[in-house]
Design a protein around this motif. Structure first.
Motif, PDB file in Angstrom:
ATOM      1  N   GLY A 111       0.841  -1.182   0.000  1.00 37.60           N
ATOM      2  CA  GLY A 111       0.000   0.000   0.000  1.00 37.60           C
ATOM      3  C   GLY A 111       0.874   1.230   0.000  1.00 37.60           C
ATOM      4  O   GLY A 111       1.850   1.298   0.760  1.00 37.60           O
ATOM      5  N   LEU A 112       0.582   2.186  -0.876  1.00 36.15           N
ATOM      6  CA  LEU A 112       1.376   3.407  -0.984  1.00 36.15           C
ATOM      7  C   LEU A 112       0.454   4.619  -1.075  1.00 36.15           C
ATOM      8  O   LEU A 112      -0.674   4.508  -1.547  1.00 36.15           O
ATOM      9  N   ALA A 113       0.956   5.767  -0.652  1.00 35.16           N
ATOM     10  CA  ALA A 113       0.219   7.026  -0.774  1.00 35.16           C
ATOM     11  C   ALA A 113       1.204   8.115  -1.168  1.00 35.16           C
ATOM     12  O   ALA A 113       2.386   8.041  -0.834  1.00 35.16           O
ATOM     13  N   GLY A 114       0.716   9.111  -1.880  1.00 33.08           N
ATOM     14  CA  GLY A 114       1.586  10.200  -2.316  1.00 33.08           C
ATOM     15  C   GLY A 114       0.866  11.148  -3.234  1.00 33.08           C
ATOM     16  O   GLY A 114      -0.281  11.510  -2.998  1.00 33.08           O
ATOM     17  N   THR A 115       1.533  11.509  -4.320  1.00 33.61           N
ATOM     18  CA  THR A 115       0.976  12.494  -5.242  1.00 33.61           C
ATOM     19  C   THR A 115       1.213  12.083  -6.692  1.00 33.61           C
ATOM     20  O   THR A 115       2.204  11.426  -7.002  1.00 33.61           O
ATOM     21  N   ASP A 116       0.272  12.461  -7.559  1.00 34.43           N
ATOM     22  CA  ASP A 116       0.421  12.360  -9.016  1.00 34.43           C
ATOM     23  C   ASP A 116       0.580  13.779  -9.542  1.00 34.43           C
ATOM     24  O   ASP A 116      -0.268  14.633  -9.275  1.00 34.43           O
ATOM     25  N   ILE A 117       1.641  14.034 -10.274  1.00 30.41           N
ATOM     26  CA  ILE A 117       1.896  15.358 -10.839  1.00 30.41           C
ATOM     27  C   ILE A 117       1.671  15.288 -12.342  1.00 30.41           C
ATOM     28  O   ILE A 117       2.323  14.508 -13.035  1.00 30.41           O
ATOM     29  N   ASP A 118       0.728  16.075 -12.843  1.00 30.01           N
ATOM     30  CA  ASP A 118       0.449  16.136 -14.284  1.00 30.01           C
ATOM     31  C   ASP A 118       1.550  16.979 -14.919  1.00 30.01           C
ATOM     32  O   ASP A 118       1.670  18.170 -14.645  1.00 30.01           O
ATOM     33  N   LEU A 119       2.354  16.379 -15.774  1.00 25.71           N
ATOM     34  CA  LEU A 119       3.481  17.094 -16.377  1.00 25.71           C
ATOM     35  C   LEU A 119       3.046  18.060 -17.468  1.00 25.71           C
ATOM     36  O   LEU A 119       3.816  18.925 -17.862  1.00 25.71           O
ATOM     37  N   GLY A 120       1.798  17.944 -17.960  1.00 30.43           N
ATOM     38  CA  GLY A 120       1.297  18.872 -18.977  1.00 30.43           C
ATOM     39  C   GLY A 120       0.773  20.164 -18.380  1.00 30.43           C
ATOM     40  O   GLY A 120       1.073  21.253 -18.857  1.00 30.43           O
ATOM     41  N   ASP A 121      -0.006  20.064 -17.309  1.00 31.89           N
ATOM     42  CA  ASP A 121      -0.627  21.238 -16.700  1.00 31.89           C
ATOM     43  C   ASP A 121       0.032  21.664 -15.394  1.00 31.89           C
ATOM     44  O   ASP A 121      -0.348  22.672 -14.808  1.00 31.89           O
ATOM     45  N   ARG A 122       0.974  20.875 -14.921  1.00 33.59           N
ATOM     46  CA  ARG A 122       1.684  21.157 -13.671  1.00 33.59           C
ATOM     47  C   ARG A 122       0.776  21.211 -12.457  1.00 33.59           C
ATOM     48  O   ARG A 122       1.005  21.963 -11.533  1.00 33.59           O
ATOM     49  N   PHE A 123      -0.302  20.414 -12.439  1.00 36.26           N
ATOM     50  CA  PHE A 123      -1.104  20.322 -11.232  1.00 36.26           C
ATOM     51  C   PHE A 123      -0.800  18.981 -10.574  1.00 36.26           C
ATOM     52  O   PHE A 123      -0.323  18.052 -11.210  1.00 36.26           O
ATOM     53  N   SER A 124      -1.054  18.896  -9.278  1.00 38.54           N
ATOM     54  CA  SER A 124      -0.816  17.639  -8.584  1.00 38.54           C
ATOM     55  C   SER A 124      -2.065  17.230  -7.815  1.00 38.54           C
ATOM     56  O   SER A 124      -2.866  18.073  -7.428  1.00 38.54           O
ATOM     57  N   THR A 125      -2.211  15.931  -7.630  1.00 34.75           N
ATOM     58  CA  THR A 125      -3.355  15.383  -6.919  1.00 34.75           C
ATOM     59  C   THR A 125      -2.864  14.338  -5.925  1.00 34.75           C
ATOM     60  O   THR A 125      -1.782  13.779  -6.073  1.00 34.75           O
ATOM     61  N   ILE A 126      -3.689  14.078  -4.929  1.00 34.34           N
ATOM     62  CA  ILE A 126      -3.396  13.019  -3.972  1.00 34.34           C
ATOM     63  C   ILE A 126      -3.640  11.682  -4.655  1.00 34.34           C
ATOM     64  O   ILE A 126      -4.594  11.526  -5.423  1.00 34.34           O
ATOM     65  N   SER A 127      -2.761  10.709  -4.381  1.00 37.45           N
ATOM     66  CA  SER A 127      -2.929   9.390  -4.991  1.00 37.45           C
ATOM     67  C   SER A 127      -2.619   8.295  -3.977  1.00 37.45           C
ATOM     68  O   SER A 127      -1.919   8.518  -2.995  1.00 37.45           O
ATOM     69  N   PHE A 128      -3.161   7.128  -4.246  1.00 38.63           N
ATOM     70  CA  PHE A 128      -2.859   5.951  -3.440  1.00 38.63           C
ATOM     71  C   PHE A 128      -2.772   4.753  -4.364  1.00 38.63           C
ATOM     72  O   PHE A 128      -3.300   4.768  -5.478  1.00 38.63           O
ATOM     73  N   THR A 129      -2.076   3.725  -3.913  1.00 36.01           N
ATOM     74  CA  THR A 129      -1.928   2.503  -4.688  1.00 36.01           C
ATOM     75  C   THR A 129      -2.034   1.307  -3.760  1.00 36.01           C
ATOM     76  O   THR A 129      -1.397   1.279  -2.709  1.00 36.01           O
ATOM     77  N   LEU A 130      -2.839   0.333  -4.146  1.00 39.46           N
ATOM     78  CA  LEU A 130      -2.917  -0.955  -3.467  1.00 39.46           C
ATOM     79  C   LEU A 130      -2.462  -1.997  -4.470  1.00 39.46           C
ATOM     80  O   LEU A 130      -2.930  -2.002  -5.608  1.00 39.46           O
ATOM     81  N   GLY A 131      -1.526  -2.854  -4.061  1.00 45.79           N
ATOM     82  CA  GLY A 131      -0.982  -3.805  -5.014  1.00 45.79           C
ATOM     83  C   GLY A 131      -0.768  -5.184  -4.438  1.00 45.79           C
ATOM     84  O   GLY A 131      -0.789  -5.391  -3.225  1.00 45.79           O
ATOM     85  N   ALA A 132      -0.557  -6.134  -5.331  1.00 45.42           N
ATOM     86  CA  ALA A 132      -0.249  -7.510  -4.966  1.00 45.42           C
ATOM     87  C   ALA A 132       0.633  -8.092  -6.057  1.00 45.42           C
ATOM     88  O   ALA A 132       0.602  -7.639  -7.206  1.00 45.42           O
ATOM     89  N   GLY A 133       1.418  -9.091  -5.690  1.00 48.33           N
ATOM     90  CA  GLY A 133       2.277  -9.697  -6.690  1.00 48.33           C
ATOM     91  C   GLY A 133       3.033 -10.887  -6.163  1.00 48.33           C
ATOM     92  O   GLY A 133       2.751 -11.407  -5.080  1.00 48.33           O
ATOM     93  N   LYS A 134       4.017 -11.307  -6.935  1.00 53.36           N
ATOM     94  CA  LYS A 134       4.854 -12.454  -6.602  1.00 53.36           C
ATOM     95  C   LYS A 134       6.288 -12.135  -6.978  1.00 53.36           C
ATOM     96  O   LYS A 134       6.554 -11.562  -8.031  1.00 53.36           O
ATOM     97  N   ARG A 135       7.198 -12.497  -6.095  1.00 54.98           N
ATOM     98  CA  ARG A 135       8.630 -12.314  -6.340  1.00 54.98           C
ATOM     99  C   ARG A 135       9.232 -13.640  -6.762  1.00 54.98           C
ATOM    100  O   ARG A 135       9.010 -14.669  -6.148  1.00 54.98           O
TER     101      ARG A 135
END
Length: 174
Positions: A111-135
């Motif tokens: 689980g991660l939290a942070g920001t997404d920065i739009d490189l075209g308009d230079r605005f940023s938003t709050i973001s989160f990610t939930l993930g699963a996988g295998k190593r």
């Protein structure tokens, strides 16, 4: 479908499993494919996109790790009015979070939290990610993480499929 399951089982069997060790650190990176999902019952206005992701990981126990992630992902628009608006949406994502590995199986969730920065308009938003996988372990100090993430927040949600390769790993005691 049966052939896909058999192929997946064979592929999983070809690789060993990495057991995280307390104090190990790694830097890993790889490509991702991103599928936008609509919001509020509306379909997405974005096409399937792609990008690159890099992760720094510090294992503070045999099963738990802190993560720092940077990702660059870009999508094209399905339709746009001629002469108006950008041709692509490109996000630079900066996130921090936690990863838990289920014993020696190699399966993990994060689980991660942070920001997404739009490189075209230079605005940023709050973001989160939930993930699963295998190593999968390739050598003692090399591994491949295969996973899926659900990313959301203030921007349009997306599902990312990724393959992350170990670049540098510092093993405690080696």
């Amino acid at each position: 479908m049966k052939k896909r399951v058999i192929f997946t089982l064979i592929l999983v069997g070809l690789f060993g499993v990495a057991q995280a060790q307390k104090g190990d650190k790694s830097i890993e990176a790889g490509p991702l494919i991103s599928f936008p999902i609509g919001s509020d019952g509306f379909p997405s206005i974005l096409k399937t996109g792609g990008g690159l992701e890099a992760i720094g990981q510090y294992n503070f126990s045999n099963r738990s790790a802190l993560l720092l992630k940077i990702a660059l992902t870009s999508w094209g628009y399905k339709e746009r009015t001629i002469g108006y608006g950008p041709r692509r949406l490109t996000f630079l994502s900066l996130q921090g979070g936690y990863k838990y590995q289920f014993g020696t199986s190699g399966f993990f969730i994060n689980g991660l939290a942070g920001t997404d920065i739009d490189l075209g308009d230079r605005f940023s938003t709050i973001s989160f990610t939930l993930g699963a996988g295998k190593r999968f372990t390739v050598k003692d100090d090399r591994f491949i993480d295969v996973g899926v993430d659900l990313a959301g927040g203030d921007a349009e949600g997306r599902v990312n499929f990724k393959v992350i390769f170990s670049l540098i790993q510092w093993l405690k005691g080696k």
